[in-house]
Scaffold this motif. Structure first.
Motif, short mmCIF file in Angstrom:
data_model
loop_
_atom_site.label_atom_id
_atom_site.label_comp_id
_atom_site.label_asym_id
_atom_site.label_seq_id
_atom_site.Cartn_x
_atom_site.Cartn_y
_atom_site.Cartn_z
N PRO A 1 -17.58 -3.35 -1.82
CA PRO A 1 -16.40 -2.48 -1.95
C PRO A 1 -15.32 -2.82 -0.94
CG PRO A 1 -18.18 -1.30 -0.85
CD PRO A 1 -18.76 -2.61 -1.31
N LEU A 2 -14.12 -3.06 -1.45
CA LEU A 2 -12.97 -3.32 -0.58
C LEU A 2 -12.02 -2.13 -0.57
CD1 LEU A 2 -12.24 -7.00 -1.61
CD2 LEU A 2 -13.21 -6.23 0.55
N THR A 3 -12.45 -1.01 -1.13
CA THR A 3 -11.60 0.17 -1.22
C THR A 3 -11.24 0.66 0.17
OG1 THR A 3 -12.79 0.80 -3.20
CG2 THR A 3 -11.42 2.48 -2.20
N ARG A 4 -9.98 1.03 0.32
CA ARG A 4 -9.54 1.62 1.57
C ARG A 4 -8.76 2.88 1.28
NH1 ARG A 4 -8.80 -3.62 1.17
NH2 ARG A 4 -9.85 -4.98 2.66
N THR A 5 -8.75 3.79 2.21
CA THR A 5 -7.91 4.97 2.04
C THR A 5 -6.46 4.58 2.30
OG1 THR A 5 -8.02 5.61 4.37
CG2 THR A 5 -9.78 6.42 2.92
N LEU A 6 -5.52 5.44 1.89
CA LEU A 6 -4.11 5.15 2.09
C LEU A 6 -3.80 4.94 3.56
CD1 LEU A 6 -1.33 4.88 0.79
CD2 LEU A 6 -1.05 7.35 1.01
N ALA A 7 -4.45 5.73 4.43
CA ALA A 7 -4.19 5.60 5.87
C ALA A 7 -4.67 4.26 6.42
CB ALA A 7 -4.86 6.74 6.62
N GLN A 8 -5.72 3.69 5.83
CA GLN A 8 -6.27 2.43 6.32
C GLN A 8 -5.52 1.22 5.79
OE1 GLN A 8 -10.21 3.20 4.80
NE2 GLN A 8 -11.04 3.37 6.89
N ALA A 9 -4.90 1.36 4.62
CA ALA A 9 -4.19 0.24 4.02
C ALA A 9 -2.88 -0.03 4.74
CB ALA A 9 -3.92 0.53 2.55
N ARG A 10 -2.37 -1.24 4.58
CA ARG A 10 -1.07 -1.57 5.15
C ARG A 10 0.02 -0.93 4.29
NH1 ARG A 10 -0.41 -7.68 5.20
NH2 ARG A 10 1.45 -7.18 6.42
N PRO A 11 1.18 -0.62 4.88
CA PRO A 11 2.28 -0.03 4.11
C PRO A 11 2.98 -1.08 3.26
CG PRO A 11 2.98 -0.39 6.36
CD PRO A 11 1.52 -0.76 6.31
N VAL A 12 2.22 -1.62 2.31
CA VAL A 12 2.69 -2.75 1.51
C VAL A 12 2.31 -2.54 0.05
CG1 VAL A 12 2.26 -5.20 1.00
CG2 VAL A 12 2.64 -4.47 3.37
N ILE A 13 3.22 -2.88 -0.85
CA ILE A 13 2.91 -2.97 -2.27
C ILE A 13 2.93 -4.45 -2.64
CG2 ILE A 13 3.65 -2.43 -4.63
CD1 ILE A 13 4.94 0.11 -3.54
N ARG B 1 -9.35 -4.36 -9.87
CA ARG B 1 -10.13 -3.16 -10.19
C ARG B 1 -11.43 -3.13 -9.40
NH1 ARG B 1 -10.47 -2.30 -16.56
NH2 ARG B 1 -11.05 -0.21 -15.87
N LYS B 2 -12.09 -4.28 -9.27
CA LYS B 2 -13.33 -4.34 -8.50
C LYS B 2 -13.09 -4.04 -7.02
CE LYS B 2 -16.20 -7.48 -11.26
NZ LYS B 2 -16.89 -8.80 -11.29
N ALA B 3 -11.90 -4.42 -6.55
CA ALA B 3 -11.56 -4.15 -5.16
C ALA B 3 -11.30 -2.67 -4.92
CB ALA B 3 -10.34 -4.97 -4.75
N GLY B 4 -11.19 -1.91 -6.00
CA GLY B 4 -10.98 -0.46 -5.87
C GLY B 4 -9.57 -0.07 -5.49
N MET B 5 -8.63 -0.98 -5.67
CA MET B 5 -7.24 -0.69 -5.30
C MET B 5 -6.49 -0.03 -6.45
SD MET B 5 -5.93 -4.06 -3.28
CE MET B 5 -6.62 -4.49 -1.69
N GLU C 1 1.70 7.58 -6.04
CA GLU C 1 1.07 8.86 -6.38
C GLU C 1 -0.42 8.68 -6.58
OE1 GLU C 1 2.24 11.95 -6.65
OE2 GLU C 1 4.31 11.48 -6.12
N MET C 2 -0.82 7.58 -7.22
CA MET C 2 -2.24 7.30 -7.41
C MET C 2 -2.93 7.03 -6.08
SD MET C 2 -1.79 4.84 -10.75
CE MET C 2 -3.30 3.93 -10.41
N ALA C 3 -2.26 6.26 -5.21
CA ALA C 3 -2.85 5.92 -3.91
C ALA C 3 -3.04 7.17 -3.05
CB ALA C 3 -1.95 4.92 -3.19
N ALA C 4 -2.15 8.11 -3.20
CA ALA C 4 -2.25 9.36 -2.43
C ALA C 4 -3.21 10.36 -3.07
CB ALA C 4 -0.87 9.98 -2.29
#
Length: 335
Positions: free
Chosen positions: A50-62, A136-140, A304-307
């Protein structure tokens, strides 16, 4: 030893690195070369780590993937994404696939390694895209843009290409055209191209006319030149429909080299509504996609999805028919 630790060891072994390196890639803390980051991400995806991260852990990047930076339609959508990203104090990272599924997968693996908040993609075919499956597998959070037939559960923003071209074909039929051919980018490179041809075919079949096989061309090379000699000889079309505006402009240039006028001898239509096609002479008849608005909409949905505020949605903005000067009734055939 926990299952997670075991999996980290497996990822490290497959990537040929230390557990500490895997940890640095996953958390984003500590130096890792771009090549090693890509190997770790690919290994993690292959093993289902799993590479899923919460919004707070991810970089502020799209992260954004488009097929080409030379087609203005993609510049429009990127502008919309960047506008929404800036409003959210975020940045964008951009990659292009050159309409190649293999490059598509390669670029996406690199973009995943950048730990973005989410990704916006235009893929060759969402039904078979390994790149989309990797995200999708990365959970993003992920949103496809322009793609149709996106799998259930995946967010998307696209117009009804098939319905739009059916409507445009019906308009050609209504003013007397019967010998209509369709020039399309290769279907393996673009599901949009395939859907647009289907719209043409729908209208021709409904009118009990023969739908000619598509004239499939390479997206990159065809914008430089298309040889229509055989098409003109075999089909003698009174109208040529192109799957996008750049191809339509190339078709017009090819017709002029053959000594034919547009729309006097052959009518031509496009798809996308890019600005300089509308400023050409004669002004191109086409279908406009609201590209910049679609980019803004896709970025808003992604955030909105990320949050956690929205589930994935499949949105259909309206297309806009644009009358131009490249369509006229066919000339009567000589006896």
């Amino acid at each position: 030893m926990s299952a997670t630790e075991t999996t980290i060891r497996e990822v490290a072994a497959l990537a040929g690195c230390s557990i500490a390196t895997v940890s640095r890639v996953v958390t984003g803390h500590g130096p890792v070369s771009d090549q090693m980051r890509k190997r770790v991400v690919q290994s993690a995806l292959e093993l289902g780590f799993p590479l899923t991260r919460t919004l707070a852990q991810a970089r502020p990047v799209i992260s954004v993937l488009v097929p080409s930076l030379t087609n203005p339609v993609f510049a429009g959508v990127v502008a919309g994404i960047e506008q929404r990203a800036r409003a959210a104090n975020m940045f964008t990272i951009l990659g292009q696939s050159n309409y190649d599924p293999a490059q598509e997968e390669d670029v996406v693996s690199t973009l995943i390694g950048e730990r973005p908040t989410g990704m916006i993609l235009t893929v060759c075919d969402p039904a078979t895209s390994r790149a989309l499956e990797r995200v999708r597998k990365a959970g993003m959070p992920v949103v496809t843009i322009y793609n149709e037939g996106t799998p259930d559960g995946v967010a998307s923003v696209s117009v009804d290409s098939r319905g739009a071209v059916r409507q445009l074909t019906e308009e050609l039929l209504s003013i007397g055209h019967r010998r209509i051919v369709f020039v399309a980018g290769k279907f393996t490179s673009s599901d949009r191209s395939s859907y647009r041809y289907q719209g043409y075919r729908d209208a021709m079949v409904a009118a009990r006319l023969i739908a000619s096989p598509p004239i499939e061309v390479d997206f990159i090379d065809a914008t430089k030149d298309i040889d229509l000699t055989e098409v003109l000889s075999t089909h003698q079309p009174t109208a040529i429909m192109a799957s996008n505006d750049l191809l339509a402009l190339t078709v017009i240039a090819s017709l002029r080299r053959a000594g034919l006028s547009v729309p006097g001898d052959v009518s031509v239509t496009g798809f996308d509504g890019i600005d300089f096609a509308r400023q050409s002479s004669p002004k191109l008849t086409t279908i406009r996609q609201p590209s910049q608005s679609m980019g803004t909409l896709a970025a808003s949905l992604l955030l909105e999805m990320a949050a956690g505020h929205k589930a994935p949605m499949q949105l259909r903005p309206d297309f806009i028919p644009l009358a131009g000067e490249t369509v006229a009734p066919p000339r009567p055939r000589e006896p």
